[in-house]
Design a protein around this motif. Structure first.
Motif, PDB file in Angstrom:
ATOM      1  N   HIS A  41       0.254   4.563  -3.984  1.00 52.22           N
ATOM      2  CA  HIS A  41       0.957   6.034  -3.630  1.00 52.22           C
ATOM      3  C   HIS A  41       1.095   5.932  -1.899  1.00 52.22           C
ATOM      4  O   HIS A  41       2.161   5.991  -1.685  1.00 52.22           O
ATOM      5  N   HIS A  90      -1.581  12.299  -3.733  1.00 55.71           N
ATOM      6  CA  HIS A  90      -0.481  13.071  -3.706  1.00 55.71           C
ATOM      7  C   HIS A  90       0.265  13.286  -2.334  1.00 55.71           C
ATOM      8  O   HIS A  90       1.441  13.438  -2.259  1.00 55.71           O
ATOM      9  N   ALA A  91      -0.710  13.871  -1.512  1.00 56.60           N
ATOM     10  CA  ALA A  91      -0.264  13.832   0.048  1.00 56.60           C
ATOM     11  C   ALA A  91       0.309  12.664   0.482  1.00 56.60           C
ATOM     12  O   ALA A  91       1.395  12.621   1.091  1.00 56.60           O
ATOM     13  N   ALA A  94       3.796  12.210  -1.091  1.00 55.56           N
ATOM     14  CA  ALA A  94       4.922  13.331  -0.488  1.00 55.56           C
ATOM     15  C   ALA A  94       5.302  12.863   0.644  1.00 55.56           C
ATOM     16  O   ALA A  94       6.364  12.769   0.940  1.00 55.56           O
ATOM     17  N   LEU A  97       7.546   9.771   0.514  1.00 54.06           N
ATOM     18  CA  LEU A  97       8.812  10.189   0.124  1.00 54.06           C
ATOM     19  C   LEU A  97       9.786  10.860   1.291  1.00 54.06           C
ATOM     20  O   LEU A  97      10.950  10.668   1.576  1.00 54.06           O
ATOM     21  N   VAL A  98       8.952  11.831   1.988  1.00 55.91           N
ATOM     22  CA  VAL A  98       9.603  12.520   3.186  1.00 55.91           C
ATOM     23  C   VAL A  98      10.006  11.515   4.249  1.00 55.91           C
ATOM     24  O   VAL A  98      11.183  11.539   5.080  1.00 55.91           O
TER      25      VAL A  98
END
Length: 267
Positions: A41, A90-91, A94, A97-98
């Motif tokens: 991720h 998850h951070a 995210a 993606l940002v």
């Protein structure tokens, strides 16, 4: 005769399977499955930084993956490792993606980074993939006995003057390299599956660590070829189809191992 792009895709997938096999085994042995997720991720943030700053992809992804490993090491004493990895995974996803949304012209191509695009692999990509696989294989072969001892018994490793923390960093570096290579093939969301599923399928069929690594490489290669064939015939996304093929092989391997144990238990 299959078209050239299918041959390149097959060679790329087999190269990734070879690179993932030993690392996947250590991930399974050390119960680090969530760590593989977190690293994969985080790779998307590396992709965003690479595109935004016009940097080569592999060094940016490796740098972010190693930063993730350093963060886990620094914070592991304050939170449980599972909780920490969940937050960071998850951070990082995210944040990636940002960050990608700010890079002009990339948002529409985001699915390629998330799910991979193995059919677009070029000859240059093949060279990079197989060089990465060779580097991972050489690194693991060089540290094999130390890694095995640090995995099976950290206390014995310390008594033998082997630092488990150093061996963990060897795995971190190799894992970051595989993620950097594999993100173009199966994408950030699926690379951890290719690390874990073939190794998990090989575990019940193997009687030694070396046999498990070889079996994981074979299962990953078969899953690649089967997934490519199924995607070609069914017109499905190639990366996810390869992972589905690996999952089917896992179910088959688990069933075969269970049947063998049942036969041995009979009087």
């Amino acid at each position: 005769m299959p078209p050239d792009f299918m041959i390149r895709a097959a060679l790329a997938g087999i190269g990734l399977a070879v690179a993932c096999a030993p690392l996947g085994c250590f991930v399974v042995w050390r119960r680090m499955a969530y760590y593989g997720d977190a690293t994969a991720h985080a790779a998307l943030l590396g992709v965003a930084l690479s595109l935004a700053m016009s940097l080569p992809l592999a060094p940016a992804v490796i740098a972010v993956a190693l930063a993730m490993a350093a963060a886990v090491g620094a914070l592991s004493g304050r939170q449980s490792v599972d909780t920490l990895l969940g937050v960071l995974a998850h951070a990082a996803l995210a944040a990636g993606l940002v960050a990608v949304s700010f890079v002009q012209g990339v948002r529409s191509d985001l699915s390629a980074w998330l799910f991979g695009d193995i059919l677009s692999v070029t000859r240059g990509d093949l060279v990079t993939i197989w060089l990465g696989a060779a580097a991972v294989a050489a690194l693991i072969f060089w540290r094999w006995s130390r890694l095995i001892l640090a995995t099976l018994s950290p206390e014995m490793a310390v008594a033998d003057r082997i630092s488990p923390r150093v061996e963990q960093w060897v795995l971190n570096i190799a894992l970051a390299l595989v993620v950097a290579v594999g993100i173009r093939i199966v994408g950030a969301l699926l690379i951890s599956a290719m690390l874990i599923i073939p190794a998990a399928a090989a575990r019940p069929l193997s009687r030694s660590p070396e046999a498990m690594v070889l079996a994981a490489g074979l299962i990953g290669s078969v899953a690649t070829l089967a997934g490519l064939g199924a995607a070609w015939r069914l017109d499905t996304p190639t990366g996810p189809t390869i992972v589905c093929a690996a999952a089917v092989l896992f179910v088959v391997a688990t069933g075969v191992a269970g049947a063998g144990r049942a036969r041995q238990a009979r009087p």
